[in-house]
Scaffold this active site. Structure first.
Site, PDB file in Angstrom:
ATOM      1  N   GLU A  47      47.066  36.172  39.254  1.00 36.72           N
ATOM      2  CA  GLU A  47      45.921  37.071  39.458  1.00 36.72           C
ATOM      3  C   GLU A  47      45.614  37.203  40.948  1.00 36.72           C
ATOM      4  O   GLU A  47      45.436  36.214  41.637  1.00 36.72           O
ATOM      5  CB  GLU A  47      44.709  36.522  38.686  1.00 36.72           C
ATOM      6  CG  GLU A  47      43.403  37.222  38.950  1.00 36.72           C
ATOM      7  CD  GLU A  47      43.455  38.746  38.818  1.00 36.72           C
ATOM      8  OE1 GLU A  47      43.920  39.251  37.787  1.00 36.72           O
ATOM      9  OE2 GLU A  47      43.020  39.426  39.773  1.00 36.72           O
ATOM     10  N   ASP A  54      49.797  37.346  44.605  1.00 34.17           N
ATOM     11  CA  ASP A  54      50.312  38.666  44.265  1.00 34.17           C
ATOM     12  C   ASP A  54      51.494  38.470  43.313  1.00 34.17           C
ATOM     13  O   ASP A  54      52.553  37.974  43.714  1.00 34.17           O
ATOM     14  CB  ASP A  54      50.763  39.374  45.538  1.00 34.17           C
ATOM     15  CG  ASP A  54      51.303  40.763  45.247  1.00 34.17           C
ATOM     16  OD1 ASP A  54      51.674  41.036  44.094  1.00 34.17           O
ATOM     17  OD2 ASP A  54      51.352  41.574  46.180  1.00 34.17           O
ATOM     18  N   ASP A  64      45.882  47.808  36.869  1.00 35.41           N
ATOM     19  CA  ASP A  64      45.112  48.816  37.621  1.00 35.41           C
ATOM     20  C   ASP A  64      45.882  50.138  37.623  1.00 35.41           C
ATOM     21  O   ASP A  64      47.071  50.165  37.951  1.00 35.41           O
ATOM     22  CB  ASP A  64      44.885  48.342  39.058  1.00 35.41           C
ATOM     23  CG  ASP A  64      43.933  47.152  39.115  1.00 35.41           C
ATOM     24  OD1 ASP A  64      43.060  47.044  38.234  1.00 35.41           O
ATOM     25  OD2 ASP A  64      44.070  46.336  40.038  1.00 35.41           O
ATOM     26  N   PHE A 102      39.510  43.868  29.071  1.00 35.84           N
ATOM     27  CA  PHE A 102      39.659  45.325  29.159  1.00 35.84           C
ATOM     28  C   PHE A 102      39.970  45.937  27.800  1.00 35.84           C
ATOM     29  O   PHE A 102      39.573  47.063  27.530  1.00 35.84           O
ATOM     30  CB  PHE A 102      40.717  45.703  30.210  1.00 35.84           C
ATOM     31  CG  PHE A 102      40.118  45.917  31.563  1.00 35.84           C
ATOM     32  CD1 PHE A 102      39.629  44.846  32.299  1.00 35.84           C
ATOM     33  CD2 PHE A 102      39.998  47.184  32.106  1.00 35.84           C
ATOM     34  CE1 PHE A 102      39.046  45.027  33.537  1.00 35.84           C
ATOM     35  CE2 PHE A 102      39.413  47.383  33.344  1.00 35.84           C
ATOM     36  CZ  PHE A 102      38.945  46.305  34.063  1.00 35.84           C
TER      37      PHE A 102
HETATM   38  C1  LIG Z   1      42.153  46.268  35.169  1.00 31.19           C
HETATM   39  S1  LIG Z   1      42.255  44.546  35.415  1.00 31.19           S
HETATM   40  C2  LIG Z   1      42.817  43.925  33.838  1.00 31.19           C
HETATM   41  C3  LIG Z   1      42.600  42.447  33.692  1.00 31.19           C
HETATM   42  C4  LIG Z   1      43.097  41.862  32.351  1.00 31.19           C
HETATM   43  N1  LIG Z   1      44.522  41.965  32.220  1.00 31.19           N
HETATM   44  C5  LIG Z   1      42.409  42.530  31.191  1.00 31.19           C
HETATM   45  O1  LIG Z   1      43.077  43.278  30.464  1.00 31.19           O
HETATM   46  O2  LIG Z   1      41.207  42.310  31.006  1.00 31.19           O
HETATM   47  C6  LIG Z   1      43.714  44.397  36.399  1.00 31.19           C
HETATM   48  C7  LIG Z   1      43.844  43.040  37.048  1.00 31.19           C
HETATM   49  O3  LIG Z   1      45.087  42.967  37.723  1.00 31.19           O
HETATM   50  C8  LIG Z   1      44.886  42.281  38.950  1.00 31.19           C
HETATM   51  N2  LIG Z   1      45.980  42.652  39.863  1.00 31.19           N
HETATM   52  C9  LIG Z   1      46.193  43.831  40.463  1.00 31.19           C
HETATM   53  N3  LIG Z   1      47.307  43.804  41.212  1.00 31.19           N
HETATM   54  C10 LIG Z   1      47.817  42.542  41.066  1.00 31.19           C
HETATM   55  C11 LIG Z   1      48.932  41.873  41.601  1.00 31.19           C
HETATM   56  N4  LIG Z   1      49.780  42.503  42.425  1.00 31.19           N
HETATM   57  N5  LIG Z   1      49.143  40.579  41.265  1.00 31.19           N
HETATM   58  C12 LIG Z   1      48.289  39.931  40.433  1.00 31.19           C
HETATM   59  N6  LIG Z   1      47.209  40.522  39.888  1.00 31.19           N
HETATM   60  C13 LIG Z   1      46.978  41.813  40.208  1.00 31.19           C
HETATM   61  C14 LIG Z   1      43.533  42.750  39.415  1.00 31.19           C
HETATM   62  O4  LIG Z   1      42.959  41.875  40.376  1.00 31.19           O
HETATM   63  C15 LIG Z   1      42.766  42.771  38.095  1.00 31.19           C
HETATM   64  O5  LIG Z   1      42.155  41.527  37.813  1.00 31.19           O
END
Ligand SMILES: C[S@@+](CC[C@H](N)C(=O)[O-])C[C@H]1O[C@@H](n2cnc3c(N)ncnc32)[C@H](O)[C@@H]1O
Length: 212
Positions: free
Chosen positions: A68, A95, A118, A193
């Site tokens: 995360e 990342d 995202d 989500f």
């Molecule tokens: C829209 S949220 C969805 C969170 C979770 N999967 C859910 O369904 O509730 C997207 C998550 O991906 C994380 N994220 C985005 N780019 C990322 C990356 N390159 N590596 C790890 N996490 C990432 C964001 O910080 C965010 O917490």
């Protein structure tokens, strides 16, 4: 592809954060989890950690790793695991794109989970999507034969583009249809989500693939 073991983080501020862990405790926690002899399941973008925390309690003989980017989410989710005494899961602030590319060996993972990544709506920002060509190829490389990729999103455009790229770039079987799970109470959702999307009456697009 040659596997490179997790590195101790480089504190040079000019060094891109995409290429390192947030701190040494994450580096060692990640290395320990990857060394597990149990089947390893990895989630990209684990958010507040609902999926992994529940899955780890149901499947005690699997190891779960959540990657995360938001450090606070990863830290809070890790603290919750420790409060609950859940030892077969961990959350790593990093990342995921860089970590999977650099630190996960070939044929290592029993499953990769990508839930509600995202969307990066604007065309010029789509290259920031975590399910990029690079990540798709790395998911194929790091899954074991029979390993599963689970991809759910509420963004139809993301779903269609990613599924098409997965079919073009990999030898995976699928996409297999994933029926909507019944939700009888507030914890019956896979992720935060998913809960938010379904309570708003919006569709969720789900796909499962399998590495031959
Ligand atoms: C829209 S949220 C969805 C969170 C979770 N999967 C859910 O369904 O509730 C997207 C998550 O991906 C994380 N994220 C985005 N780019 C990322 C990356 N390159 N590596 C790890 N996490 C990432 C964001 O910080 C965010 O917490």
């Amino acid at each position: 592809m040659q596997h490179r073991p997790p590195q101790v983080p480089d504190r040079n501020p000019q060094f891109s954060p995409r290429s390192r862990f947030c701190d040494p405790s994450d580096t060692s926690r990640f290395a320990n989890a990857l060394a597990s002899s149990l089947p390893i399941e990895l989630e990209i973008g684990s958010g507040k950690g609902l999926f992994l925390t529940q899955a780890a309690q149901k499947q005690l003989h699997h190891t779960f790793i959540g990657l995360e980017l938001a450090t606070k989410y990863a830290r809070d989710a890790q603290a919750k695991l420790e409060r609950l005494g859940i030892a077969n899961a961990c959350f790593i602030a990093c990342d995921a794109v860089a970590v999977i590319d650099r630190d996960v060996p070939d044929n290592k993972l029993a499953a990769v989970h990508v839930y509600f990544p995202d969307p990066w709506w604007k065309s010029k920002h789509k290259k920031r999507r975590v399910l990029s060509d690079e990540t798709i190829v790395n998911i194929q490389r790091t899954l074991i034969p029979g390993g599963q990729l689970h991809f759910w999103t509420d963004v139809l455009d993301y779903y269609e583009e990613a599924v098409a790229r997965i079919m073009e770039l990999t030898q995976f079987r699928g996409p297999f249809y994933v029926p909507e799970p019944v939700a009888e109470h507030t914890m019956d959702y896979r992720t935060h989500f998913e809960r938010r999307t379904r309570l708003n009456g919006l569709p969720v697009y789900r796909a499962r693939f399998e590495k031959p």
